[in-house]
Design a protein around this motif. Structure first.
Motif: not given
Length: 216
Positions: A1-26
């Protein structure tokens, strides 16, 4: 799943799970433009899913991959504590359902309106293991730039083609419908297609021909 690239890296650097998933959807369109991804909260539960507007064009292996990807991302950003209470899929049950049971470890439903994972709302407030706010800010800026470039690079006829494919089986495809879906007038839609060297009738014929060749 690291191959998602920028989306994955952005998700893991959010503060909470909610923030991570909202960025992935965005930023869903950076990875997949043929389905609608949503994160919806309903009482005690949350559904993270996606829906193809026409089941005729479903790609089961791709959806299987994306649902497994959702599991891995959720486990990662929640520190390994994630477990869904329900997994649902837009297509009929395959012959290897036992593999689904092994992967998702939750009740399964098939032939649903969309595919996705349902889980307890409390997971959304779990903190990510090691967020880096500064890195998240840089990645978000880059993702915004990529998304803007993607939108600007689309030809009008490509957007129209996608709408035709999604709605052809309903028998309601028309230039007026395409114009409405793209928030332009019928005259503007006609002009944009002409500027790109094609008219609506030829575009519709081309889509039908491509689909016929694909199914043959």
């Amino acid at each position: 799943f690291q191959s998602i690239g920028i989306i994955f890296q952005l998700a893991v650097n959010c503060k909470t799970v909610r923030d991570s998933l909202q960025h992935i959807v965005r930023y869903e369109k950076l990875g997949n433009e043929v389905s609608k991804v949503e994160l919806s909260e309903k009482g005690r539960y949350v559904e993270w899913g996606e829906r193809y507007t026409s089941s005729r064009y479903l790609c089961v292996p791709l959806l299987e991959f994306e649902c497994c990807q959702k599991m891995e991302i959720s486990r990662f950003v929640s520190g390994g504590r994630y477990l869904p209470i329900h997994a649902k899929f837009q297509y009929p049950a395959p012959d290897y359902v036992e593999k689904y049971e092994e992967v998702f470890q939750a009740p399964l439903s098939f032939e649903q309106k969309g595919s996705g994972l349902i889980f307890e709302k409390e997971y959304l407030d779990f903190p990510n293991p090691n967020p880096q706010p500064y890195l998240k800010k840089i990645l978000a800026q880059h993702a915004d730039k990529l998304q803007t470039e993607l939108n600007q690079s689309k030809r009008f006829q490509d957007q129209a083609r996608k709408i035709i494919i999604h709605n052809l089986d309903s028998g309601t495809v028309s230039l007026d419908m395409i114009a409405g879906a793209l928030n332009v007038s019928r005259r503007t839609a006609y002009r944009k297609l002409r500027q790109e060297g094609i008219n609506y009738k030829d575009l519709l014929r081309d889509v039908k021909k491509q689909l016929a060749q694909f199914y043959l």
